[in-house]
Design an enzyme around this catalytic site. Structure first.
Site, PDB file in Angstrom:
ATOM      1  N   ARG B  67     -12.981   1.262   0.297  1.00 54.62           N
ATOM      2  CA  ARG B  67     -13.426   0.002   0.931  1.00 54.62           C
ATOM      3  C   ARG B  67     -14.557  -0.730   0.215  1.00 54.62           C
ATOM      4  O   ARG B  67     -15.034  -1.745   0.724  1.00 54.62           O
ATOM      5  CB  ARG B  67     -13.845   0.223   2.396  1.00 54.62           C
ATOM      6  N   ASN B  97      -7.256  -2.418  -3.130  1.00 52.73           N
ATOM      7  CA  ASN B  97      -7.227  -3.488  -2.112  1.00 52.73           C
ATOM      8  C   ASN B  97      -8.593  -3.682  -1.457  1.00 52.73           C
ATOM      9  O   ASN B  97      -8.746  -3.648  -0.250  1.00 52.73           O
ATOM     10  CB  ASN B  97      -6.145  -3.226  -1.060  1.00 52.73           C
ATOM     11  N   ASP B 154      -1.085  -1.659  -3.846  1.00 53.74           N
ATOM     12  CA  ASP B 154      -0.952  -0.912  -2.587  1.00 53.74           C
ATOM     13  C   ASP B 154      -1.361  -1.718  -1.363  1.00 53.74           C
ATOM     14  O   ASP B 154      -2.374  -2.408  -1.350  1.00 53.74           O
ATOM     15  CB  ASP B 154      -1.765   0.375  -2.613  1.00 53.74           C
ATOM     16  N   HIS B 181       3.788   0.775  -3.287  1.00 56.70           N
ATOM     17  CA  HIS B 181       3.800   0.903  -1.835  1.00 56.70           C
ATOM     18  C   HIS B 181       5.171   0.349  -1.441  1.00 56.70           C
ATOM     19  O   HIS B 181       5.363  -0.868  -1.425  1.00 56.70           O
ATOM     20  CB  HIS B 181       2.643   0.080  -1.241  1.00 56.70           C
ATOM     21  N   HIS B 237       2.893   7.384  -0.668  1.00 50.66           N
ATOM     22  CA  HIS B 237       3.168   7.763   0.732  1.00 50.66           C
ATOM     23  C   HIS B 237       4.614   7.637   1.165  1.00 50.66           C
ATOM     24  O   HIS B 237       4.933   6.944   2.132  1.00 50.66           O
ATOM     25  CB  HIS B 237       2.261   6.992   1.699  1.00 50.66           C
ATOM     26  N   ASN B 283       0.731   2.541   7.890  1.00 47.61           N
ATOM     27  CA  ASN B 283       1.872   1.983   7.173  1.00 47.61           C
ATOM     28  C   ASN B 283       2.013   2.699   5.831  1.00 47.61           C
ATOM     29  O   ASN B 283       1.099   2.632   5.033  1.00 47.61           O
ATOM     30  CB  ASN B 283       1.660   0.479   6.960  1.00 47.61           C
ATOM     31  N   ASP B 310      -3.915   8.936   1.701  1.00 52.50           N
ATOM     32  CA  ASP B 310      -3.946   7.522   2.114  1.00 52.50           C
ATOM     33  C   ASP B 310      -5.114   7.294   3.093  1.00 52.50           C
ATOM     34  O   ASP B 310      -4.989   6.550   4.071  1.00 52.50           O
ATOM     35  CB  ASP B 310      -2.616   7.095   2.737  1.00 52.50           C
ATOM     36  N   HIS B 314     -11.203   2.585   9.198  1.00 46.01           N
ATOM     37  CA  HIS B 314     -11.398   1.310   9.891  1.00 46.01           C
ATOM     38  C   HIS B 314     -12.466   1.493  10.955  1.00 46.01           C
ATOM     39  O   HIS B 314     -12.550   2.554  11.575  1.00 46.01           O
ATOM     40  CB  HIS B 314     -10.103   0.842  10.561  1.00 46.01           C
TER      41      HIS B 314
HETATM   42 ZN    ZN Z   1       0.100   1.907   0.932  1.00 47.12          ZN
END
Ligand code: ZN
Lengths: 361, 431
Positions: B67, B97, B154, B181, B237, B283, B310, B314
């Protein structure tokens, strides 16, 4: 104050060979949900259904002035994230008939517009004195979140595509009255009764709640509709549910027919021709007369006349649509009483089919 | 940094085929020696008594979301790597990401700067396309020079055939794998869980398994088209039987395809959502029981190359929303070993050395992380010491991660970590 993180799964599953990977119903079912809540028709035991119906009878018959004292000045909040005339008014009238004060928070009101979370809105309403929240949300499962974060009794007035349990109860009351069943509710009360639910099953919370409730009393539910609106997996929703894509054949087996509103924009998205839909699934006079001349025709509303149902049928002698609306107020009075822990004791006599005026005077 | 002598432990080093009592000497951040017990002198070393414990190469997680930059309220590189160390990991690969997306050498270097306070080794993974928008490739050569070990978008799949083909070829030239992904988002709009009867009952729109397998099959087709480039496709994943079968077929055809699975996909199925528990929302979503079983079979028969968590932290307020509004992802670094041992080793009788290989040796090999996931002399002094028989209870509130979004809170795990050593430093020690 209960919070979701603390209570949602405090009965944690143990990583033992046999339980792992399977569902953990006891552990995943949150334990902070107020017992006066009604979130899903699946949570209703037969005994609970019986007591709600009986209480609805009593409250409906009761003298208005006397009834007004039942929940005098108790506070009920209606939190409506979707517009709804029928359900909102029905709950509102039910609460007021019991003497409760109601406050409406709707999608147009400011805090929701400002993006306040459901949790914070719920906590705010509780702080303002709400003792029960009636929630309508476009999100499936929202009532669980509200129940867990506020600890208040929550009545689900429709959540996304999930459920509309008070509708299933009022539909049940309508069906029982029509079939003149007044005895105590059991698993065989509706034995031999086939209920066809026709239309956009996939998006319908009414269909889900009815299909979860009615088979538990012995009814057989037939889902009818085109594949895009009725996937095959729908039959796995519960026991005693089958799919019959031919509406005429479904009608021919049914004592009860529930028509669902069909939203034209959904048909458009699925490239399903509107005329073809009407030709195959509309409840019209010819079809009903030919295949189900004695069946009770129901619709949860709002209906689109000329689409899923014609005016002749909606207003005809087989229609129970107005009766459904009347039953809605009685059922919702019972649900609000139950939620607020009002005196729900009722006479032990069997429920009567036709309400006798002033029975409890 | 004092030399460390780990004495009396049972060393499992799958890369070297070691699975027995050994002493291990770590000097200046490297493995200096491994020998049968009692042979190494210990003057001047910190001695760690590992009697009754397993000593393994530090775990390697090639799929984590730290993050940073941009979302320090969910996690930082410092807190994420602290959680990793607690979970026995000594190497993590950070997904791009972030905000901004890590699509440049500059951001990569920022992530690798000592000021980030990483407790263990971090290898960034770069964005495959600029801004992960799926339009133009990033500079793979300069990303690699800055330290990235793979490229991916991803969270967002690379959907276009042409751009995916270009990515495979360009990445091969830079000697980087492309991580996909695999989700055909044209089939998953508005969906928040796996498609099927559970989704129907909950009134939630479901992602069909074909959204995953279809894109894996597409990627494999593109890979076959550019076979001469020796491109390496890695499926992140993986969660469905159909996608796993596609990977098996591609391998039989000599294509360079690898795949990872996440612990939640072999421990839980879609029923874990219960009544809209957002801690079971991620996901790819938790799948049907048949897919969960297929993933376990893939692990056992060797079709699955590695386990990756993964790890997707959050904040509480983000998860405490209506199910469809809550973000995807769960944390995973501190529960991966305990779940893997409990399920794969105890329940499915997978040898412990295979579990270690899946969590350390093989993920390092998939991304070509030299000297990681191995305890041979000269390798990084990365080790995890744990009691494989010890049961313990995972408590989310005690997590070192900034976020507590895990479905495994309160679960009994097996395999308790007593120490994690990263490049010769003790980065976690159980009190
Ligand atoms: Zn992913």
């Amino acid at each position: 104050m209960p919070t979701k993180t603390q209570h949602r799964k405090s009965q944690a599953p143990r990583l033992e060979p046999k339980t792992i990977s399977l569902s953990h119903p006891d552990s995943l079912h949150p334990n902070s949900i107020h017992p006066g809540s009604l979130l899903s028709a699946a949570d209703l035991s037969i005994d609970k259904v019986e007591s709600i119906l009986r209480l609805a009878d009593v409250l409906e018959k009761e003298d208005a002035l006397r009834r007004d004292k039942r929940l005098f000045k108790r506070r009920v909040s209606l939190l409506f994230y979707e517009s709804s005339t029928r359900t909102r008014t029905s709950f509102e009238l039910a609460a007021k008939a019991l003497g409760a004060d109601t406050s409406l928070v709707s999608a147009q009101s400011s805090s929701i517009e400002k993006g306040e979370s459901l949790k914070d809105t719920g906590i705010t309403l509780r702080a303002l004195g709400a003792e029960c929240i009636i929630l309508r949300s476009p999100y499936s499962g929202a009532p669980y979140l509200l129940a867990e974060t506020t600890g208040l009794p929550i009545l689900n007035a429709g959540d996304g595509m999930h459920e509309h349990p008070s509708q299933a109860l009022l539909d049940l009351r309508t069906i029982l009255a029509h079939l003149e069943i007044g005895a105590k509710i059991t698993e065989t009360t509706l034995k031999g009764v086939t209920v066809t639910i026709c239309g956009d099953i996939f998006h319908s919370r009414v269909a889900r709640s009815n299909a979860l409730l009615l088979p538990r009393l012995g009814a057989r539910v037939v889902f009818c509709g085109p594949t895009p609106l009725l996937p095959e997996i729908a039959a796995q929703l519960g026991p005693n549910i089958v799919i019959e894509r031919d509406f005429d054949r479904a009608l021919a087996q049914s004592q009860i027919v529930m028509m669902l509103r069909i939203q034209a924009e959904r048909l458009a998205g699925l490239a399903l021709d509107l005329e073809e839909y009407k030709a195959r699934y509309q409840a019209n006079v010819d079809r009903v007369a030919a295949y189900a001349p004695k069946a009770l025709v129901m619709h949860p509303g709002p209906m689109i006349r000329g689409l899923e149902i014609t005016s002749e049928v909606a207003d005809g002698r087989q229609s129970a649509i107005a009766e459904q609306v009347r039953n809605g107020v009685a059922i919702r009075m019972a649900l609000i009483m139950r939620a607020l822990g009002g005196d729900t004791k009722v006479s032990t006599k069997s429920r009567s089919v036709s309400p006798k005026k002033g029975a409890s005077r | 940094m004092n030399p460390i002598l780990i004495r009396g432990g049972h060393v499992i080093d799958p890369a070297a085929g070691v699975d027995g009592p050994r002493d291990l000497l770590l000097v200046e951040g490297k493995v200096a020696a491994m020998d049968v017990p009692g042979k190494m002198k210990h003057a001047g070393t910190e001695v760690i008594d590992a009697k009754g414990l397993v000593v393994a190469p530090g775990l390697v997680d090639i799929h984590v979301h730290l993050r940073e930059p941009g979302q320090g309220y969910k996690e930082t590189i410092a807190t994420g790597t602290a959680a990793a160390a607690t979970g026995g990991f000594t190497t993590v690969c950070a997904m791009p990401n972030t905000i901004p997306v890590n699509d440049s050498a500059e951001t990569t270097r920022w992530m690798l700067a000592p000021e980030r306070g990483a407790a263990i080794r971090v290898f960034p993974i770069g964005a495959a396309t600029r801004g992960s928008l799926g339009e133009a490739l990033t500079e793979y050569g300069s990303l690699r020079a800055a330290g990235v070990v793979a490229v991916t978008d991803d969270g967002k799949p690379i959907l276009g055939d042409a751009i995916m083909r270009q990515a495979l070829v360009a990445a091969a030239r830079a000697n980087l794998p492309v991580i996909q992904h695999a989700e055909d988002t044209r089939l998953t709009g508005g969906c928040s869980m796996n498609a099927g009867p559970v989704a129907f009952r909950l009134g939630l729109r479901g992602m069909p398994t074909e959204a995953e397998s279809g894109l894996v099959e597409r990627d494999i087709r593109l890979l076959a088209e550019v076979k001469d480039s020796r491109a390496h496709l890695h499926i992140a994943h993986l969660s469905t039987k159909a996608a796993l079968d596609a990977v098996r077929r591609a391998r039989r055809n000599g294509l360079r395809v690898t795949c990872e699975v996440a612990p939640h996909h072999f421990v839980l199925n879609e029923e874990a959502i219960g009544n809209y528990d957002t801690r079971a929302k991620m996901n790819p979503p938790l799948r049907a029981e048949s897919d969960r079983v297929a993933v376990i079979e893939g692990i056992i028969d060797g079709s699955v190359d590695c386990i990756a968590t993964d790890h997707a932290p959050h904040a509480a307020h983000e998860k405490e929303q209506e199910f469809e509004r809550a973000p995807n992802g769960i944390t995973g670094l501190e529960s991966a070993l305990g779940l893997s041992i409990a399920v794969l080793h105890v329940r499915h009788k997978l040898p412990l050395s295979r579990v270690i290989a899946l969590l350390s040796t093989q993920p390092a090999a998939v991304l070509g992380l030299k000297g990681r996931g191995i305890l041979s002399v000269g390798s990084a002094a990365d080790a995890v010491i744990f009691d494989p028989a010890k049961k313990w209870t995972f408590q989310a509130r005690e997590s070192k991660s900034k976020s507590k979004n895990t479905p495994f809170d309160g679960w009994t795990m097996q395999g308790q970590i007593s120490m994690t050593i990263s490049e010769g430093r003790v980065v976690y020690r159980r009190n």
